[in-house]
Design an enzyme around this catalytic site. Structure first.
Site, mmCIF file in Angstrom:
data_model
loop_
_atom_site.group_PDB
_atom_site.id
_atom_site.type_symbol
_atom_site.label_atom_id
_atom_site.label_comp_id
_atom_site.label_asym_id
_atom_site.label_seq_id
_atom_site.Cartn_x
_atom_site.Cartn_y
_atom_site.Cartn_z
ATOM 1 N N ASN A 91 0.314 17.975 -58.072
ATOM 2 C CA ASN A 91 1.418 18.413 -57.209
ATOM 3 C C ASN A 91 2.370 17.280 -56.832
ATOM 4 O O ASN A 91 3.086 17.360 -55.832
ATOM 5 C CB ASN A 91 0.867 19.122 -55.951
ATOM 6 C CG ASN A 91 -0.194 18.302 -55.249
ATOM 7 O OD1 ASN A 91 -0.325 17.103 -55.505
ATOM 8 N ND2 ASN A 91 -0.948 18.916 -54.363
ATOM 9 N N ARG A 104 -0.108 11.596 -45.213
ATOM 10 C CA ARG A 104 -1.120 12.124 -44.298
ATOM 11 C C ARG A 104 -0.681 11.831 -42.866
ATOM 12 O O ARG A 104 -0.210 10.710 -42.572
ATOM 13 C CB ARG A 104 -2.495 11.476 -44.552
ATOM 14 C CG ARG A 104 -3.217 12.001 -45.793
ATOM 15 C CD ARG A 104 -3.575 13.486 -45.703
ATOM 16 N NE ARG A 104 -4.192 13.990 -46.916
ATOM 17 C CZ ARG A 104 -3.559 14.706 -47.854
ATOM 18 N NH1 ARG A 104 -2.285 15.016 -47.697
ATOM 19 N NH2 ARG A 104 -4.206 15.150 -48.912
ATOM 20 N N GLN A 153 -5.501 19.449 -38.973
ATOM 21 C CA GLN A 153 -4.921 20.647 -39.576
ATOM 22 C C GLN A 153 -5.912 21.803 -39.517
ATOM 23 O O GLN A 153 -7.070 21.590 -39.917
ATOM 24 C CB GLN A 153 -4.511 20.356 -41.028
ATOM 25 C CG GLN A 153 -3.379 19.361 -41.092
ATOM 26 C CD GLN A 153 -2.812 19.139 -42.486
ATOM 27 O OE1 GLN A 153 -1.959 18.295 -42.659
ATOM 28 N NE2 GLN A 153 -3.277 19.850 -43.485
ATOM 29 N N HIS A 208 1.618 22.168 -43.660
ATOM 30 C CA HIS A 208 1.283 21.427 -44.894
ATOM 31 C C HIS A 208 1.448 22.342 -46.117
ATOM 32 O O HIS A 208 0.546 23.112 -46.447
ATOM 33 C CB HIS A 208 -0.165 20.936 -44.773
ATOM 34 C CG HIS A 208 -0.556 19.959 -45.829
ATOM 35 N ND1 HIS A 208 -1.732 19.267 -45.804
ATOM 36 C CD2 HIS A 208 0.075 19.540 -46.954
ATOM 37 C CE1 HIS A 208 -1.822 18.471 -46.858
ATOM 38 N NE2 HIS A 208 -0.724 18.640 -47.578
#
Ligand code: NAI
Length: 358
Positions: free
Chosen positions: A117, A256, A285, A309
């Site tokens: 990704n 992050r 998260q 995210h």
């Protein structure tokens, strides 16, 4: 074997959109295949606390699949309870939610779908840089409110051309960000990384390396953070470092959340020390409802480009990381060698240099 997968809940979106492969509903598309081979698959999004499906099933799971988007935090304590665990697969990139050192000690392998990704994130970074520099979010909110006052948004809108942009971490994503910034005619592209770019790669994007972090941040109008989270980067962007950031700079963090100090960022934005902060990653998260990054603003009410995210979980990325996860499992079941770039922790040792200098 018992395979445990911690994925995010897709709800009705996942029922309507089968390409949402990274969800508990669509299960990376691997259930039928795994079961046809006699394996058991347990899929859940319930990951917090001792009574969660994650913690109850980790004790006898052979393989753990997690995703950074809804991280199942495999702490050192859980590693010690996971008696059968042999392999952790991160469906995506970034395995900081796994206690990697504990996996080294226990000889549990940790693999990622490296590269799956990186374009998705690099595109999101460029978008986020532009939306901060051009003051896009307040302009759009004004339109939704029914207002029209050009000066209120133009007062904090700039061109990216002529600005200095630096990436903290110049690996796959950081380098792709630099490549994508070339046509914007920035004044300079900088990078800070303990690994130097190959000379031809640096030359191709005209990137200059700055070896001191304070020196680096003091030169950047825009800082984009693209390094993994590990012992050497946790809290790296803190109140002390922010003092050295050029006043009014913009920060984009899709790496992050915990690389940045949550409160220090919120305070620096509120005080106008930085003009904007954007990204999709949070120190915890899902982010709690009262997380300051949800609503923090600069002194004139803008500068927040935070989203959940999702930069690395576009439908294109999901197809790649689902296929990559299956291929890692296939290699594991058939005792075939893994793609070297996917191996973060091999048997008893780190196989990557990206998770800190050791
Ligand atoms: P990569 O391994 O290709 O590059 C990481 C680079 O960071 C390496 O060049 C490494 O030397 C450098 N680095 C490590 N520690 C550093 C430090 N202390 N200071 C400066 N540089 C340092 O990794 P890639 O594919 O570029 O991904 C980077 C990170 O991006 C991932 O680890 C993950 O945390 C995050 N990510 C976020 C996604 C999202 O959806 N928001 C999706 C994919 C990755």
């Amino acid at each position: 074997m018992k395979v445990l997968a911690i994925l995010y809940k897709g709800g009705s979106a996942a029922e309507q959109e089968p390409r949402l492969l990274g969800t508990i509903e669509n299960q990376l598309g691997i259930r039928d295949w795994l079961e046809s081979q006699g394996h058991t698959l347990i899929v859940t999004d319930d990951k917090e606390g001792p009574n969660s499906v994650f913690q109850k099933n980790i004790v006898d799971a052979d393989i753990l699949i997690t995703t950074p988007f809804h991280p199942g935090y495999l702490t050192g304590d859980l590693v010690s309870k996971a008696k059968n665990l042999k392999l952790c697969v991160t469906a995506g990139v970034g395995s900081d939610h796994i206690d990697l050192n504990a996996c080294v000690d226990r000889k549990i392998q940790v693999l990622e779908v490296t590269g799956s990704n990186v374009v998705s994130v690099a595109e999101h970074v460029v978008m986020s840089i532009l939306l901060l520099v051009r003051n896009f979010v307040p302009a759009h909110e004004m339109i939704e409110r029914g207002d029209w006052m050009v000066s209120e948004v133009a007062r904090n809108a700039f061109d990216l051309e002529g600005k200095v942009v630096g990436t903290l971490g110049a690996g796959r994503i950081g380098y792709r960000v630099l490549q994508r910034l070339l046509p914007f005619n920035c004044k300079e592209l900088l990078y800070y990384d303990y690994a130097a770019l190959p000379a031809d790669a640096a030359k191709a994007v005209g990137a200059r390396r700055v070896e001191d972090l304070k020196d680096f941040v003091s030169q950047c109008d825009v800082i984009t953070i693209n390094c993994p989270l590990h012992e050497g980067t946790r809290g790296l962007v803190n109140a002390e470092l922010l003092k050295h950031v050029k006043k009014g700079a913009w920060i984009v963090n899709t790496a992050r959340g915990a690389i940045c100090d949550k409160d220090a960022i919120a305070e620096a934005l509120k005080a106008g020390q930085i003009n904007g902060y954007a990204g999709d990653v949070w120190n915890v998260q899902p982010a709690p409802k009262d997380h300051p990054w949800r609503t923090m603003k600069n002194p004139i009410g803008g500068g927040n480009g935070m989203v959940p995210h999702y930069s690395g979980t576009t439908l294109d990325a999901q197809a790649r990381y689902a296929a990559g996860t299956k291929s890692i499992l296939e290699n594991f079941f058939n005792n075939k060698p893994q793609e070297p770039a996917n191996v973060i922790v091999g048997i008893g040792k780190y196989e990557t240099k990206a998770y800190g200098q050791r």
